[in-house]
Design an enzyme around this catalytic site. Structure first.
Site, mmCIF file in Angstrom:
data_model
loop_
_atom_site.group_PDB
_atom_site.id
_atom_site.type_symbol
_atom_site.label_atom_id
_atom_site.label_comp_id
_atom_site.label_asym_id
_atom_site.label_seq_id
_atom_site.Cartn_x
_atom_site.Cartn_y
_atom_site.Cartn_z
ATOM 1 N N HIS A 29 -9.737 0.565 5.061
ATOM 2 C CA HIS A 29 -8.478 0.770 5.785
ATOM 3 C C HIS A 29 -8.739 1.665 6.992
ATOM 4 O O HIS A 29 -9.585 2.567 6.951
ATOM 5 C CB HIS A 29 -7.439 1.413 4.864
ATOM 6 C CG HIS A 29 -6.056 1.394 5.416
ATOM 7 N ND1 HIS A 29 -5.619 2.304 6.361
ATOM 8 C CD2 HIS A 29 -4.991 0.578 5.168
ATOM 9 C CE1 HIS A 29 -4.363 2.052 6.660
ATOM 10 N NE2 HIS A 29 -3.957 1.006 5.954
ATOM 11 N N GLU B 190 -7.213 4.069 8.184
ATOM 12 C CA GLU B 190 -7.043 5.505 7.920
ATOM 13 C C GLU B 190 -8.279 6.082 7.244
ATOM 14 O O GLU B 190 -8.646 7.236 7.485
ATOM 15 C CB GLU B 190 -5.798 5.717 7.055
ATOM 16 C CG GLU B 190 -4.511 5.394 7.802
ATOM 17 C CD GLU B 190 -3.303 5.204 6.904
ATOM 18 O OE1 GLU B 190 -2.211 4.949 7.439
ATOM 19 O OE2 GLU B 190 -3.457 5.306 5.662
ATOM 20 N N GLY C 200 2.869 -1.436 4.328
ATOM 21 C CA GLY C 200 2.730 -0.001 4.116
ATOM 22 C C GLY C 200 4.064 0.626 3.789
ATOM 23 O O GLY C 200 4.597 0.475 2.696
ATOM 24 N N GLY C 201 4.636 1.340 4.760
ATOM 25 C CA GLY C 201 5.857 2.110 4.531
ATOM 26 C C GLY C 201 7.019 1.332 3.971
ATOM 27 O O GLY C 201 7.780 1.844 3.133
ATOM 28 N N SER D 121 3.095 -2.515 10.286
ATOM 29 C CA SER D 121 4.541 -2.336 10.466
ATOM 30 C C SER D 121 5.345 -3.559 10.044
ATOM 31 O O SER D 121 6.356 -3.915 10.674
ATOM 32 C CB SER D 121 4.857 -1.966 11.919
ATOM 33 O OG SER D 121 4.226 -0.748 12.275
ATOM 34 N N LYS E 69 -0.036 4.229 -0.276
ATOM 35 C CA LYS E 69 -0.748 5.363 0.336
ATOM 36 C C LYS E 69 -0.577 6.605 -0.551
ATOM 37 O O LYS E 69 -0.511 6.480 -1.771
ATOM 38 C CB LYS E 69 -0.279 5.567 1.769
ATOM 39 C CG LYS E 69 -0.433 4.301 2.621
ATOM 40 C CD LYS E 69 -0.192 4.526 4.086
ATOM 41 C CE LYS E 69 -0.381 3.213 4.846
ATOM 42 N NZ LYS E 69 -0.251 3.398 6.310
ATOM 43 N N ASN F 66 0.858 -1.180 0.000
ATOM 44 C CA ASN F 66 0.000 0.000 0.000
ATOM 45 C C ASN F 66 0.895 1.230 0.000
ATOM 46 O O ASN F 66 1.499 1.573 1.015
ATOM 47 C CB ASN F 66 -0.914 -0.009 1.233
ATOM 48 C CG ASN F 66 -1.804 1.222 1.305
ATOM 49 O OD1 ASN F 66 -1.944 1.958 0.332
ATOM 50 N ND2 ASN F 66 -2.402 1.449 2.457
ATOM 51 N N GLY G 191 1.606 1.742 11.084
ATOM 52 C CA GLY G 191 2.474 2.909 11.020
ATOM 53 C C GLY G 191 3.129 3.301 12.325
ATOM 54 O O GLY G 191 3.710 4.385 12.443
ATOM 55 N N GLU H 135 -5.456 -5.797 10.363
ATOM 56 C CA GLU H 135 -4.534 -4.722 10.675
ATOM 57 C C GLU H 135 -4.897 -4.115 12.023
ATOM 58 O O GLU H 135 -5.725 -3.202 12.087
ATOM 59 C CB GLU H 135 -4.596 -3.626 9.604
ATOM 60 C CG GLU H 135 -3.937 -3.964 8.302
ATOM 61 C CD GLU H 135 -3.673 -2.701 7.487
ATOM 62 O OE1 GLU H 135 -2.513 -2.482 7.127
ATOM 63 O OE2 GLU H 135 -4.606 -1.939 7.237
#
Length: 245
Positions: free
Chosen positions: A92, A94, A231-232, A210, A10, A8, A170, A164
């Site tokens: 999600h 977020e 994610g990141g 994470s 984002k 993702n 995150g 999640e």
């Protein structure tokens, strides 16, 4: 298990950066990995026509539940479908928090995605406070029950549930394997109660929160999940390589 890996991006990456990303990445998948899904920004979904193959697919990070209309700034399933995109990330945390998306709204989006032959990746998970209060099962049951309301059992083959835990998204905190396994078994139990034991057993579940190259090997050992949602860590092509190879 490492059957499916979903990234993702984002609100990151321009077209130029994505071209550079794919020119730098070397994908040497082992025999267990069957699908890589890149959920890129809407502006880069057109790259699906260039980069998709038997292993690699592209996914949208969201979409509107209506197929057309006066919804300024929104993206419809028809628009996504035009690029041959067959995955869409829905619900999600977020989106739930920052855009006040309800379970009912997410349910409508899932129905629209299924109507267009897409695979819906439904994100679910509890907050740290809910976990401390032993409310994980209640939260998951509500999110899944409402999110899949009026979805038939034969449609579950086009549903992936991404567990999640919100406290791990995150934050750098990763749920322990026993916690991930426990949550995935709860999800399978909920699906079994709503549909059948067979449906629960066959459901694809991925873990997100994470995930990186340092902890992924341990996570992949969990037999009750089919993969991960990253994610990141997916933004760095070399870091992502370490996860999938």
């Amino acid at each position: 298990m490492k059957e499916i890996v979903i990234s993702n991006f984002k609100m990151n990456m321009t077209d130029g950066q994505i071209v550079e990303y794919f020119s730098n990445i070397s994908i040497k998948a082992d025999k267990t990995l069957k699908k890589l899904v890149f959920c890129v920004p809407f502006t880069s979904l057109h790259f699906a026509e260039k980069y998709q193959n038997d292993l690699i697919s592209f996914g949208a990070q969201n979409m509107h539940e209506e197929e057309f209309g006066s919804y300024t700034g929104e993206i419809s399933a028809n628009m996504i479908d035009e690029f041959g995109v067959k995955y869409v990330l829905l619900g999600h945390s977020e989106r739930r928090k920052n855009f006040n998306e309800t379970n009912e709204k997410i349910n409508k989006k899932i129905k629209t995605a299924l109507k267009h032959g897409m695979t819906a990746i439904l994100c679910v998970g509890e907050t740290l406070q809910q976990r401390k209060r032993n409310q994980t099962y209640e939260v998951l049951r509500l999110q899944i029950g409402s999110g899949l309301d009026e979805i038939y059992e034969n449609e579950l083959s086009n549903i992936i549930i991404a567990y999640e835990p919100i406290w791990a998204v995150g934050t750098g905190k990763v749920a322990e394997n026993k916690d991930i396994e426990e949550a995935s078994l709860l999800i399978k139990k909920i699906i079994s109660e709503h549909y059948s034991v067979n449906a629960g057993n066959n459901l694809k579940i991925v873990y997100g929160g994470s995930v990186n190259s340092k902890n992924c090997k341990q996570i992949f050992k969990i037999k009750t999940i089919s993969g991960v949602l990253i994610g990141g860590a997916s933004l760095d092509s070399k870091e992502f390589e370490k996860i999938i190879c």
